[in-house]
Enzyme design. Structure first.
Site, PDB file in Angstrom:
ATOM      1  N   LYS A  16       7.548  -3.232 -23.511  1.00  0.00           N
ATOM      2  CA  LYS A  16       8.110  -4.520 -23.947  1.00  0.00           C
ATOM      3  C   LYS A  16       7.977  -5.575 -22.850  1.00  0.00           C
ATOM      4  CE  LYS A  16       9.984  -2.667 -27.692  1.00  0.00           C
ATOM      5  NZ  LYS A  16       9.106  -2.643 -28.853  1.00  0.00           N
ATOM      6  N   LYS A  66       5.855   5.354 -10.634  1.00  0.00           N
ATOM      7  CA  LYS A  66       6.863   4.709  -9.784  1.00  0.00           C
ATOM      8  C   LYS A  66       6.882   5.268  -8.353  1.00  0.00           C
ATOM      9  CE  LYS A  66       9.947   3.244 -13.513  1.00  0.00           C
ATOM     10  NZ  LYS A  66      11.314   3.203 -14.031  1.00  0.00           N
ATOM     11  N   ASP A 102      15.686  -1.043 -11.238  1.00  0.00           N
ATOM     12  CA  ASP A 102      16.312  -0.358 -12.380  1.00  0.00           C
ATOM     13  C   ASP A 102      17.829  -0.281 -12.231  1.00  0.00           C
ATOM     14  OD1 ASP A 102      14.016   0.074 -13.868  1.00  0.00           O
ATOM     15  OD2 ASP A 102      13.605   2.014 -12.947  1.00  0.00           O
ATOM     16  N   GLY A 127      22.206  13.478 -15.482  1.00  0.00           N
ATOM     17  CA  GLY A 127      20.800  13.451 -15.095  1.00  0.00           C
ATOM     18  C   GLY A 127      20.671  13.205 -13.608  1.00  0.00           C
ATOM     19  N   ALA A 128      19.599  13.750 -13.029  1.00  0.00           N
ATOM     20  CA  ALA A 128      19.397  13.588 -11.582  1.00  0.00           C
ATOM     21  C   ALA A 128      17.937  13.261 -11.290  1.00  0.00           C
ATOM     22  CB  ALA A 128      19.822  14.865 -10.859  1.00  0.00           C
ATOM     23  N   GLY A 130      14.608  10.181 -11.619  1.00  0.00           N
ATOM     24  CA  GLY A 130      14.299   8.907 -10.972  1.00  0.00           C
ATOM     25  C   GLY A 130      15.267   7.797 -11.338  1.00  0.00           C
ATOM     26  N   TYR A 217      16.186   3.120 -24.763  1.00  0.00           N
ATOM     27  CA  TYR A 217      16.417   1.940 -25.607  1.00  0.00           C
ATOM     28  C   TYR A 217      15.534   1.996 -26.848  1.00  0.00           C
ATOM     29  CZ  TYR A 217      12.311   0.504 -22.979  1.00  0.00           C
ATOM     30  OH  TYR A 217      11.079   0.481 -22.384  1.00  0.00           O
ATOM     31  N   GLY A 239      19.891   1.195 -23.444  1.00  0.00           N
ATOM     32  CA  GLY A 239      19.353   0.613 -22.215  1.00  0.00           C
ATOM     33  C   GLY A 239      18.541  -0.654 -22.393  1.00  0.00           C
TER      34      GLY A 239
END
Ligand code: NDP
Length: 273
Positions: A16, A66, A102, A127-128, A130, A217, A239
């Site tokens: 997007k 990333k 982010d 969650g762990a 990125g 999202y 998100g």
């Protein structure tokens, strides 16, 4: 001359970012073009160099590049160093500056758009990976009462606790350690929103009035948000605001002018049902 920007990833067709940045450029009167660049999985650095050679000024970076973007940078800023990953690059001569927006995008969405100041709240991140790494310091900087990371592979969450010790007070562990704990903000930073799986969360993990936030999202009511809803949570968010807010941070960094985000968030919002 029109300045060139792009988002780079593999695949990239779903992104997007061109829509978001084109809307920002128009509303801020900036002479810039923003496109989507698909790089082959092993050709990230070459694709970046070719973009810079063609006059490119900046890139947003998405999966799976990333970490490579961070490694390519000559000048990683603190946000990228702490996350060990970058989602925005800026090119000046031979220099490649890197940022990771982010986490600040997430915090701005929760605090500014959803109107929930994190100071003094009990915050849980599931969650762990990125996205969690990028979110930890921006959340910790807001001085929550408590910050916990729960992960399927508990050792990764414990590893984050050790790595961030001294900079942020956080507790890491497995989902089993959530028994009897309640949180005001519960953030799903796992990829279960994409794979349509539920998390092993105790039903009473949500404090009265809690916010349940899924970083994914455009998926409507994900299994995590459905879990929260059936536990009685009424403040639900995905998100999309995080996505637009991190884009606004990158835009401001590149162009020196802050775009308004509301209209773009509204345009991209998918109802949570
Ligand atoms: P990573 O691949 O780095 O991490 C994935 C995490 O999900 C790991 O902690 C993994 O646990 C966990 N996980 C995967 N499957 C399961 C499962 N079945 N049950 C429990 N845990 C599971 O992903 P990212 O951190 O990069 O992204 C996470 C999410 O955040 C994605 O949905 C992504 O789309 C979203 N995101 C949204 C952004 C936005 O702007 N809105 C920006 C960045 C990310 P384990 O370690 O045990 O494997």
């Amino acid at each position: 001359m029109t300045d060139l920007y792009a988002v780079i990833g593999h695949p990239i067709g779903h992104s997007k970012s061109p829509l978001i940045h084109s809307a920002f450029a128009q509303s801020c009167g900036q002479d810039m073009a923003y496109t989507a660049l698909e790089a082959p999985p092993t050709g990230f650095a070459d694709a970046v160099r070719a973009f810079v050679a063609s006059g490119g000024k900046g890139l947003n970076v998405t999966l799976p590049f990333k970490v490579q973007a961070f490694e390519l940078a000559t000048d990683p800023m603190e946000s990228a160093r702490l996350a060990g990953a970058a989602n925005a690059l800026k090119f000046e001569g031979e220099r490649i500056w890197a940022q990771n927006f982010d986490g600040i995008g997430l915090v701005n969405d929760i605090q500014r758009n959803l109107g929930i100041p994190l100071q003094g709240l009990r915050v849980l991140i599931c969650g762990a990976g990125g996205a969690t790494r990028g979110a930890l310091m921006p959340i910790a900087d807001q001085q929550p009462d408590c910050l916990m990371v729960a992960n399927r592979s508990a050792d990764k969450a414990v590893g984050l606790q050790r790595e961030f010790a001294g900079r942020a007070t956080l507790q890491g562990g497995g989902y089993g350690e959530l028994a009897g704990e309640r949180f005001d903000v519960v953030i799903n930073a796992t990829s279960t929103g994409l794979s349509n799986e539920a998390l092993p969360l105790p039903e009473d993990v949500f404090a009265p009035g809690a916010l349940a936030y899924d970083m994914v999202y455009g998926k409507g009511l994900t299994p995590f948000l459905a879990q929260a809803k059936s536990a009685g949570v009424t403040r639900l968010a995905d998100g999309v605001g995080m996505l637009v807010e991190q884009a606004a941070e990158a835009f401001t960094w590149w162009r020196g002018i802050r775009p308004d985000t509301r209209a773009v968030i509204d345009q991209l919002t998918v109802p949570l049902r």
